[in-house]
Design a protein around this motif. Sequence first.
Motif, short mmCIF file in Angstrom:
data_model
loop_
_atom_site.label_atom_id
_atom_site.label_comp_id
_atom_site.label_asym_id
_atom_site.label_seq_id
_atom_site.Cartn_x
_atom_site.Cartn_y
_atom_site.Cartn_z
N PHE A 143 0.83 -1.20 0.00
CA PHE A 143 0.00 0.00 0.00
C PHE A 143 0.88 1.26 0.00
N TYR B 124 -4.61 -6.51 6.13
CA TYR B 124 -4.38 -6.49 4.68
C TYR B 124 -2.87 -6.47 4.46
N ASN C 65 -1.14 -7.33 1.30
CA ASN C 65 -0.87 -6.75 -0.01
C ASN C 65 -2.16 -6.23 -0.61
N THR D 109 -5.07 -5.84 -3.29
CA THR D 109 -5.67 -6.76 -4.26
C THR D 109 -5.45 -6.15 -5.66
N GLN E 137 -7.08 -2.85 -6.29
CA GLN E 137 -6.46 -1.79 -5.48
C GLN E 137 -5.14 -1.36 -6.12
N GLY F 186 -16.25 -8.31 -3.71
CA GLY F 186 -15.36 -9.33 -3.18
C GLY F 186 -13.93 -9.18 -3.68
N THR F 187 -13.71 -8.20 -4.56
CA THR F 187 -12.37 -8.02 -5.09
C THR F 187 -11.57 -7.00 -4.28
N GLY F 188 -12.24 -6.39 -3.31
CA GLY F 188 -11.57 -5.36 -2.51
C GLY F 188 -11.77 -3.97 -3.08
N LYS F 189 -12.89 -3.78 -3.80
CA LYS F 189 -13.06 -2.48 -4.45
C LYS F 189 -13.43 -1.37 -3.47
N THR F 190 -14.02 -1.74 -2.33
CA THR F 190 -14.36 -0.69 -1.36
C THR F 190 -13.08 0.01 -0.89
N GLU G 135 -16.76 -0.16 6.47
CA GLU G 135 -15.36 -0.33 6.04
C GLU G 135 -14.59 0.99 6.11
N LYS H 110 -19.74 -11.95 4.59
CA LYS H 110 -18.50 -12.68 4.35
C LYS H 110 -18.69 -14.16 4.62
N ARG I 127 -15.50 -14.81 -1.81
CA ARG I 127 -15.08 -13.41 -1.70
C ARG I 127 -13.70 -13.29 -1.06
N ALA I 128 -13.02 -12.20 -1.42
CA ALA I 128 -11.71 -11.86 -0.84
C ALA I 128 -10.78 -13.07 -0.77
P1 AMP Z 1 -15.14 -5.56 -1.36
O1 AMP Z 1 -14.81 -5.85 -2.78
O2 AMP Z 1 -14.88 -4.15 -1.06
O3 AMP Z 1 -16.55 -5.98 -1.06
O4 AMP Z 1 -14.14 -6.38 -0.39
C1 AMP Z 1 -14.29 -7.73 -0.09
C2 AMP Z 1 -13.57 -8.10 1.20
O5 AMP Z 1 -12.17 -8.12 1.03
C3 AMP Z 1 -13.82 -7.16 2.36
O6 AMP Z 1 -14.24 -7.93 3.43
C4 AMP Z 1 -12.50 -6.51 2.65
O7 AMP Z 1 -12.33 -6.30 4.03
C5 AMP Z 1 -11.50 -7.52 2.13
N1 AMP Z 1 -10.27 -6.89 1.59
C6 AMP Z 1 -10.20 -5.77 0.85
N2 AMP Z 1 -8.92 -5.49 0.51
C7 AMP Z 1 -8.16 -6.46 1.04
C8 AMP Z 1 -6.75 -6.73 1.03
N3 AMP Z 1 -5.89 -5.93 0.39
N4 AMP Z 1 -6.32 -7.82 1.68
C9 AMP Z 1 -7.20 -8.63 2.31
N5 AMP Z 1 -8.54 -8.44 2.37
C10 AMP Z 1 -9.01 -7.36 1.74
#
Ligand code: AMP
Length: 560
Positions: free
Chosen positions: A4, A22, A24, A26, A29, A50-54, A90, A309, A335-336
């Motif tokens: 990051f 976290y 690394n 995703t 990101q 689920g890809t960590g887009k938030t 989040e 989750k 997811r994730a």
């Molecule tokens: P989202 O796509 O935002 O719905 O994220 C899905 C899940 O992945 C959420 O529960 C986040 O907390 C988790 N997440 C997001 N970024 C990372 C990361 N870099 N490493 C591990 N988990 C992550």
Amino acid sequence: MMTFEGLGIDARLIQATDELGYVNPTPIQEQAIPVLLSGTTDFVGLAQTGTGKTAAFGLPLLQLISEESKHPQALIVCPTRELCMQIVKEIELFKKHMRGLHVVAVYGGASITMQIRDLRRGVQIVVATPGRLIDLIERKAIDLEQIKYVVLDEADEMLNMGFRDDIEFILKNTPKRESTWLFSATMPPEVRQVSKRYMKTPVEITVGKANTGNKNIDHQYYVCSSQHRYETLKRIIDFNPGMYGIIFTRTKLDAQGIAEKLTREGYDIDALHGDLSQGQRDAVMGQFRDKTLQLLIATDVAARGIDVKEITHVINFELPDDVEVYTHRSGRTGRAGSQGISMSIVHSREIFKLRQIEKMVQQPFHKLDIPSGKDVCRKQFFYFMDKLLQTDVSHGDYETYLPMLAEKFADVSKEEVLKRVVATEFDRFLKYYENASDLNARTETRVRERTTYDRGDQRVDRNDGRTRDTRGREFSGGDGNYARLFVNLGTKDGFYKASFLQFILDMSELKKESLGRIDMKEMNSWIEIDKSVADKMVKSVDGKTFKGRRIRMNDANSRG
Ligand code: AMP
């Protein structure tokens, strides 16, 4: 490996991501953060939930926003209340070490007065559903003058839900907008249009393939006859004792009916559908989240935006007509980085549809046999034994009772005790599955070998004389008493089987009994009908209009 820090994220935020575990970034990101941190570049991210887009948009937003100014500077618009709350949750975690930043969620179905009060306290980030946001704008309760960043999350869902005008209104009413970030799982033309009209040469990034499912998801299917759908569902649930899953149905009646039936049979399940009040919905979601409920059964509309989750399984009680709906459904699991399973219960006549979805998802779908009663019992048995072995006995004051237990069981062997323990847990399964029948549809292999699907001919061979239509009548196979009619109306016209049936029956004044099977596709349908009345049907329907369009109906087998 990228970090990051390497992406330009500042120390306070890194402290938070570290605390969240976290390690690394995703892929989304990694690609989005450097672009978004510039603050002035428009961005389109094609990524599933689920890809960590938030975090992909949340972290840059927090870094860009001024803590001094107490005006809303960023607006995140998303389709549902659930997603709204999820995003705020989040962001709260990410901004843990940024005390001067405030974020608020505004969504329908909750007190607007409270939300107005929250907004007045001075917030920099507003997360909103479109409808409520418009309400607030109209009441002049929110100031969009200082909004610099607008994030449209799950844009395809919002447009699907009919929020297009609202989104355009919002984009038009943010005069100081410096950049717009759009996230979407898919890129239908409507989303493309919004991006064209309101965004300046956006940087576009796709994570995985747009319109395709998540690689962490294993797609599986079971083939049964339509009258065994419920039994098959039950068997799948019983065969997967650790399942924490969502079952999707097409109608709320199905969702309700199945939830009631399964509850009566001792399963921890509840239904989520459009008829629930917000309070009821929250209660169900709360129980599902804290795992009091093992299973949730929902219609697609009601399940929008649910982000829970660790969902291990998604079950399609019936296949959806639309591949995008399938992608949304299956995206609730895996997811994730975790693994998930998306299962579909299909009828042999629906395999052509499954193949279409498979083609679009671009991942193989695995056919599994519906477990036998014995398989289920064995699986439950092992699950139970594992549970027994892993039971934590360190907390209870079991030592006190041991002498008593030893005395009570003095004359009973260990094997005998074990048997009894198992019997108390297993009686239900053993009794239920004692004479369980094989639910696997036998027509499947022959159906798959046929190449007739591509011609729109989904006829099933009567290879064992057992194939029956949905009302249990023996299916004629199209070569007996039935004619097969083609109609240029389909699910795209807003029909489901039942409403379509009613529509053509009303038009032709024929009886339901004269109809056989109906196969619906997006644009066309095929109807089986008693040969003796087929002409009457064609005469009364062909050439009529529906929503200004001419209806074409003819005998499918005599078409050029
Ligand atoms: P989202 O796509 O935002 O719905 O994220 C899905 C899940 O992945 C959420 O529960 C986040 O907390 C988790 N997440 C997001 N970024 C990372 C990361 N870099 N490493 C591990 N988990 C992550």
